[in-house]
Design a protein around this motif. Structure first.
Motif, mmCIF file in Angstrom:
data_model
loop_
_atom_site.group_PDB
_atom_site.id
_atom_site.type_symbol
_atom_site.label_atom_id
_atom_site.label_comp_id
_atom_site.label_asym_id
_atom_site.label_seq_id
_atom_site.Cartn_x
_atom_site.Cartn_y
_atom_site.Cartn_z
ATOM 1 N N GLN A 214 3.117 -7.172 -6.109
ATOM 2 C CA GLN A 214 2.438 -6.783 -7.350
ATOM 3 C C GLN A 214 2.873 -5.406 -7.839
ATOM 4 O O GLN A 214 2.756 -5.105 -9.027
ATOM 5 C CB GLN A 214 0.923 -6.822 -7.128
ATOM 6 C CG GLN A 214 0.379 -8.236 -6.914
ATOM 7 C CD GLN A 214 -1.048 -8.250 -6.397
ATOM 8 O OE1 GLN A 214 -1.609 -7.193 -6.060
ATOM 9 N NE2 GLN A 214 -1.654 -9.442 -6.315
ATOM 10 N N ASN A 215 3.373 -4.581 -6.928
ATOM 11 C CA ASN A 215 3.842 -3.242 -7.302
ATOM 12 C C ASN A 215 5.099 -2.920 -6.499
ATOM 13 O O ASN A 215 5.049 -2.200 -5.500
ATOM 14 C CB ASN A 215 2.754 -2.199 -7.033
ATOM 15 C CG ASN A 215 3.149 -0.821 -7.550
ATOM 16 O OD1 ASN A 215 4.202 -0.653 -8.170
ATOM 17 N ND2 ASN A 215 2.317 0.165 -7.286
ATOM 18 N N PRO A 216 6.259 -3.453 -6.923
ATOM 19 C CA PRO A 216 7.487 -3.313 -6.135
ATOM 20 C C PRO A 216 7.912 -1.866 -5.889
ATOM 21 O O PRO A 216 8.661 -1.603 -4.939
ATOM 22 C CB PRO A 216 8.525 -4.057 -6.983
ATOM 23 C CG PRO A 216 7.737 -4.991 -7.838
ATOM 24 C CD PRO A 216 6.455 -4.287 -8.123
ATOM 25 N N ASP A 217 7.467 -0.943 -6.723
ATOM 26 C CA ASP A 217 7.866 0.457 -6.553
ATOM 27 C C ASP A 217 7.047 1.185 -5.497
ATOM 28 O O ASP A 217 7.320 2.349 -5.194
ATOM 29 C CB ASP A 217 7.736 1.201 -7.895
ATOM 30 C CG ASP A 217 8.708 0.656 -8.929
ATOM 31 O OD1 ASP A 217 9.797 0.207 -8.530
ATOM 32 O OD2 ASP A 217 8.361 0.683 -10.122
ATOM 33 N N SER A 218 6.023 0.531 -4.952
ATOM 34 C CA SER A 218 5.158 1.184 -3.967
ATOM 35 C C SER A 218 4.888 0.217 -2.820
ATOM 36 O O SER A 218 3.996 -0.623 -2.893
ATOM 37 C CB SER A 218 3.845 1.620 -4.613
ATOM 38 O OG SER A 218 3.003 2.240 -3.671
ATOM 39 N N ASN A 219 5.670 0.342 -1.756
ATOM 40 C CA ASN A 219 5.533 -0.562 -0.616
ATOM 41 C C ASN A 219 4.430 -0.048 0.315
ATOM 42 O O ASN A 219 4.552 1.028 0.904
ATOM 43 C CB ASN A 219 6.863 -0.640 0.143
ATOM 44 C CG ASN A 219 6.871 -1.731 1.205
ATOM 45 O OD1 ASN A 219 5.830 -2.138 1.696
ATOM 46 N ND2 ASN A 219 8.056 -2.194 1.550
ATOM 47 N N ARG B 265 1.794 -9.255 -0.493
ATOM 48 C CA ARG B 265 1.391 -9.567 -1.865
ATOM 49 C C ARG B 265 1.149 -8.284 -2.656
ATOM 50 O O ARG B 265 1.521 -8.197 -3.842
ATOM 51 C CB ARG B 265 0.131 -10.442 -1.832
ATOM 52 C CG ARG B 265 -0.452 -10.789 -3.193
ATOM 53 C CD ARG B 265 0.486 -11.549 -4.092
ATOM 54 N NE ARG B 265 0.920 -12.821 -3.539
ATOM 55 C CZ ARG B 265 1.700 -13.680 -4.190
ATOM 56 N NH1 ARG B 265 2.136 -13.381 -5.411
ATOM 57 N NH2 ARG B 265 2.078 -14.815 -3.618
ATOM 58 N N GLU B 266 0.560 -7.294 -2.019
ATOM 59 C CA GLU B 266 0.360 -6.002 -2.699
ATOM 60 C C GLU B 266 1.694 -5.390 -3.103
ATOM 61 O O GLU B 266 1.824 -4.799 -4.175
ATOM 62 C CB GLU B 266 -0.402 -5.039 -1.778
ATOM 63 C CG GLU B 266 -1.877 -5.379 -1.604
ATOM 64 C CD GLU B 266 -2.553 -4.495 -0.570
ATOM 65 O OE1 GLU B 266 -1.886 -3.543 -0.063
ATOM 66 O OE2 GLU B 266 -3.740 -4.729 -0.262
ATOM 67 N N TRP B 267 2.684 -5.552 -2.246
ATOM 68 C CA TRP B 267 4.013 -5.027 -2.575
ATOM 69 C C TRP B 267 4.630 -5.813 -3.727
ATOM 70 O O TRP B 267 5.243 -5.233 -4.634
ATOM 71 C CB TRP B 267 4.899 -5.089 -1.330
ATOM 72 C CG TRP B 267 6.242 -4.435 -1.494
ATOM 73 C CD1 TRP B 267 6.544 -3.360 -2.289
ATOM 74 C CD2 TRP B 267 7.461 -4.802 -0.853
ATOM 75 N NE1 TRP B 267 7.878 -3.039 -2.167
ATOM 76 C CE2 TRP B 267 8.461 -3.909 -1.279
ATOM 77 C CE3 TRP B 267 7.801 -5.798 0.073
ATOM 78 C CZ2 TRP B 267 9.785 -3.993 -0.828
ATOM 79 C CZ3 TRP B 267 9.103 -5.870 0.527
ATOM 80 C CH2 TRP B 267 10.081 -4.985 0.077
#
Length: 975
Positions: free
Chosen positions: A789-794, A785-787
């Protein structure tokens, strides 16, 4: 060829009828060809052939002869009348679609051959090529060195056996040499075999690569040739290609040892093109040829190095540093093998190229090794520990072939195991030399020995080496690229090296390579040189000759289970079958008795080696009240059973101090017990009891062995009430391991230090989530889910991505799946795309899985090289399995024709989709599938279909006999 992913081939589409415009293109090309012929092609003595229309009318001879036929052109093996000496080949691939919507290549080739036996017939392989007529025939024949050649009577294409047939009006003379010249055209299709095209996008623009995969029988799709491994020759290659592209081939580009290939820009009838010529190859087999035209770039070793190493890939991949790991390891591994073989690398360069579309793991073309991107490219920020190991292992495997396979080649494909089994075995040695902290040699037991036991324990298995006349047709050859060839071959060679000792093994090997350099052998040639090494080594004794010992492992399928009775000291052996009731139809001259080297220990003390040479023997030192453990470090290719008393002593030792037993053998005890139980040799509850100590186990190998074997229980029971009890039991075993890794990684913020700890951390999370540990599910879904929310930072550690993607998508719905699909399509790193491709298969939403299955038939969504993998991944999902099976049955005609009846990975598709089958209904469906598609055929999956039927029958028996007992045991252990 790269293991794995045993190299796939596909059968291409029949070439479209060529129009007048295409003929004009070939006429234009002949201007350039005439320049090349004046340089290095012998001049015809009876007048140059004129270019005419392409022959598209079938000869009255072609493919109409009823079978069986005794005509030479209806046989799949070449006659022993001609022997090629060298070829001159010029090819021009078009990287843009023509007006007919096709990608094509045009070419000319000449071959100098010597007549070994007088004949009036020339057979040369050709498949899916259309020929420009030479004076009314497909080819032009001239004599060399003053010899007069007979005229051509007739020529035709024999499609079934893939020959260009040339009948002569007179006889070729023994000992004389001749020149056969041909011009032709073929399709640069996307079938991943022969001379084919690969596509990718760069900055939104489609790029096309012309590349090759010749093994085993597809060089004939690129140009006419004597396409058998024993027909070695020297090849002079020239490529004509678009300006701005780079051409590569086996040999170094002619000119100085250039950083970039030396090209000459020329104009052909208004076409601005480049021409690159290459130095002649060493004497080599056709299946090792390679040539690539692309816009790739590269990194290289310093000019001071005696061997030029270049890593080629898409510009974006090279710019991102994805080739640096491969470059750093290639030369050291190459140097290791030079020392190991006691033989210098014979070429000036070794190009390694990563292709966007490639059906195999890699291919050992001499001087130009081709790879899947996942097998050569490694991204420091995105790739996992496993990705790095895969890159190192595949590079090592392919470099091992430069000597064993390329320098010395098997005479015929029935001895393919010698090439691939040897390269698989020594690949671990090469990686161990450059990555000594990995303990990679131990992992060979899990990766190769345990894996192939499952196949070789079937009555439908096959020997490593079969008679030549059993392996004739291309699809029969393709079937040999299986785990028996690669993994069993590696296992028995490892066993041989163990009981001879590595120095003796290498001594014999070096002498073998020296004697047969640039020629062909059969496996008995290796046995002879190893025997010479034994005979000249003081103090070394083996119970019989190398030939007598090893032929029992090579010429009969399967392997033994050795039973040790510590109460009496008796030891015995028996052919091990997972289903002991299955009939063994293949006879064995050795009656399924092996010469078995038994290294063993007693109460933790090494007892040396004992040989079991017959079905039953006595070994009094094994009569003891201490625990006995045989097959120390799994150096031999067999399973071990014990009397009940010794089994209980081993279980007691595991529960009190498991570290007294070597880690490899802890994995072995689990693997042997579970498989002995499946064969009804020991009880299923005894096998399950080997897992009771796992709550104290922290090492990777025992856990991996347990998970692999319990995976069978999951497959058999995940649709029954037993599944819940299994989850409950295993949750208790894996929870301490989950907590262990949580602690040593500071609540998942650090990476474990050792290679195998990193693997076991993934095991801990994967099993904890699959058994319903809520903390694990919460962890993986939070990371995903965190990814989102911020697809550029896995935020997900690369080592854990496969299991996190799978578990998070399984716990989620459409939103999670669509995000994963978007990231898959946008990924520029093949290893990352592979992890997402697997993760997408884990959803529990049926319509998403059906949509995903449909995507596998669209190469713009799932590359052809990946389609079978995606389907098998989906079939591994309990929700997806029936969907995948229905999909295969509904689309078999299309899948078979378009995705490869000859594909080397096609057998895995059948195995993967049917591995959960365990009911009479599923067996009937499978048998009906076989019957209904008999006309369509199964190609290289023919054997896999038979093995699937046998495995399903065994599964049905096992479930019926064990379901109730397993349920009771699990409940009692968790009460």
């Amino acid at each position: 060829m790269g293991k794995g992913f045993y190299i796939s081939k596909t059968l291409g589409i029949v070439l479209t009828v060529v129009g007048v415009a295409a003929a004009a293109t070939i006429i234009a090309l002949s201007v350039v060809y005439s320049q090349e012929k004046s340089k290095n092609v012998p001049k015809p003595t009876d007048g140059a052939g004129t270019t005419a229309q392409v022959s598209t009318t079938p000869s009255p001879h072609a493919s109409t002869t009823p079978t069986p036929s005794n005509e030479p052109w209806d046989k799949y093996r070449l006659p022993d009348t001609l022997e090629p000496e060298y070829y001159n080949v010029t090819l021009w691939p078009r990287l843009q679609m023509d007006e007919h919507g096709m990608y094509i290549f045009t070419g000319e080739s000449g071959v100098a051959f010597r007549c070994v036996k007088e004949t009036d017939l020339i057979l040369i392989h050709s498949n899916k090529l259309n020929f420009t007529m030479q004076e009314g025939h497909h080819a032009q024949l001239t004599g060399m060195d003053g010899t007069t050649a007979p005229t051509i009577n007739s020529t035709w294409l024999q499609e079934k056996t893939q020959y260009l047939v040339i009948q002569l009006n007179g006889k070729l003379q023994t000992g004389k040499s001749y020149w056969l010249y041909m011009e032709f055209r073929g399709e640069l299709s996307d079938d991943l075999g022969g001379f084919y095209r690969s596509e990718y996008y760069e900055n939104g623009e489609k790029k096309v690569v012309a590349t090759t995969q010749m093994q085993p029988t597809d060089a004939r799709k690129a140009f006419p040739c004597f396409d058998e491994p024993a027909m070695k020759a020297i090849f002079h290659l020239t490529l004509i290609h678009p300006r701005g592209t780079v051409a590569l081939a086996n040999g170094m580009e002619i000119g100085k040892l250039a950083i970039l290939p030396e090209t000459v820009n020329i104009n052909v009838d208004g076409h601005e093109v480049s021409r690159t010529r290459f130095e002649p190859t060493e004497k080599m087999s056709t299946y090792l040829l390679a040539f690539v035209v692309s816009e790739f770039t590269f990194i290289r070793t310093p000019p001071s190095d005696e061997v030029l190493i270049r890593i080629w890939a898409r510009k974006e991949a090279i710019a991102a540093g994805q080739g640096e790991y491969a470059l750093s390891k290639t030369l050291p591994i190459l140097k290791f093998f030079e020392k190991y073989y006691n033989s210098p690398y014979p070429l000036k360069k070794s190009d390694q190229i990563a292709l966007p579309d490639f059906s195999a793991g890699a291919m050992e073309n001499w001087g130009l090794i081709t790879y899947r991107e996942t097998a050569l490219l490694y991204d420091r920020n995105m790739s996992s520990n496993g990705d790095k190991e895969w890159v190192a292992t595949v590079i090592s495997h392919e470099l091992a072939h430069m000597w064993f396979g390329n320098l010395v080649t098997m005479r015929w494909w029935n001895d393919l195991w010698l090439n691939e089994g040897f390269a698989t075995y020594v690949s671990y040695l090469g990686v161990n030399d450059v990555e000594p902290d990995w303990t990679i040699k131990d992992l060979m037991v899990l990766n190769e020995v345990h894996k192939v036991f499952a196949v070789d324990a079937l009555a439908s298995s096959h020997p490593l080496s079969s008679p030549e006349d059993e392996i004739m047709r291309p699809e029969q050859i393709n079937e040999l690229f299986d785990s028996i060839t690669y993994s069993k071959g590696a296992a028995v060679l490892r066993m041989l090296s163990e009981f001879l000792s590595e120095p003796v093994f290498v001594k014999g090997l070096s002498a073998y390579l020296k004697q047969f350099a640039y020629s062909n052998t059969v496996y008995t040639d290796l046995w002879k040189h190893l025997q010479d090494a034994v005979d000249t080594t003081p103090g070394l004794q083996i119970p019989s000759s190398v030939t007598e010992i090893m032929n029992r492992w090579i010429l009969q399928m399967g392997f033994p289970v050795v039973t040790i009775n510590t109460a009496s000291g008796q030891i015995s052996q028996k052919h091990f079958l997972l289903d002991p009731d299955s009939p063994v139809d293949r006879p064995s001259q050795y009656n399924y008795v092996w010469f078995v080297p038994i290294k063993w220990m007693k109460n933790g003390m090494d007892q040396g080696q004992h040989w079991l040479l017959e079905e039953t023997a006595q070994n009094d030192p094994m009569k003891t009240n201490d625990w006995v453990l045989a097959n120390l470090n799994v150096s031999g290719y067999y399973r071990v059973n014990y009397d009940e008393g010794n089994w209980q002593r081993l279980l007691t030792q595991l529960s009190t101090d498991h570290t007294m037993i070597p880690v490899i053998n802890r994995a072995q005890i689990i693997d042997d017990a579970f498989n002995l139980a499946r064969a009804k040799i020991v009880s299923t509850t005894l096998a399950l009891s080997t897992t009771k100590y796992l709550s104290e186990e922290k090492d990777y190998m025992p856990w991996e062995s347990a998970i692999d074997n319990l995976g069978y229980f999951f497959l058999m029971f995940d649709r029954t009430e037993v599944y819940g009890a299994m989850q409950n039991y295993l949750k208790g075993k894996v929870s301490p391991l989950f907590e262990h890794f949580k602690d040593i990684t500071s609540n998942w913020t650090n990476i474990p230090t050792s290679h195998t700890e990193q693997y076991n951390q993934e095991n801990a999370i994967s099993l904890a989530c699959s058994t319903g540990l809520k903390e694990c599910t919460d962890l993986t879904t939070r990371w995903y889910r965190e990814w989102m929310q911020n697809p550029d930072s896995n935020p997900i550690n690369s080592n854990l991505k496969s299991t996190v993607y799978c578990n998070a998508i399984a716990a989620g719905g459409v939103e999670e799946w669509d995000f994963g699909w978007m990231m898959f399509k946008n990924s520029t790193i093949a290893a990352e795309a592979d992890k997402l491709m697997y993760g997408l298969s884990c959803t529990k939403v049926p319509w998403l899985l059906n949509r995903y299955l449909d995507y596998t038939l669209d190469p713009t969504k799932i590359r052809k090289q990946d389609a079978t993998f995606a389907i098998v991944y989906i079939a591994g999902n309990v929700v997806g399995q029936p969907l995948a099976w229905d999909f295969i049955r509904a689309n078999w005609d299309y899948i078979f024709s378009d995705y490869g009846g000859g594909s080397l990975s096609f057998g895995r598709l059948i195995t993967g989709v049917t591995k959960r089958f365990s009911t009479e209904f599923e067996l009937k469906q499978l048998q009906q599938f076989k019957e209904e598609n008999a006309q369509v055929g199964f190609g290289s999956a023919t054997m896999a279909v038979e093995q699937a039927i046998e495995t399903t029958k065994a599964n049905i028996k096992w479930v019926n006999e064990n379901k109730e007992e397993v349920m009771k045991w699990l409940i009692s252990e968790t009460a």
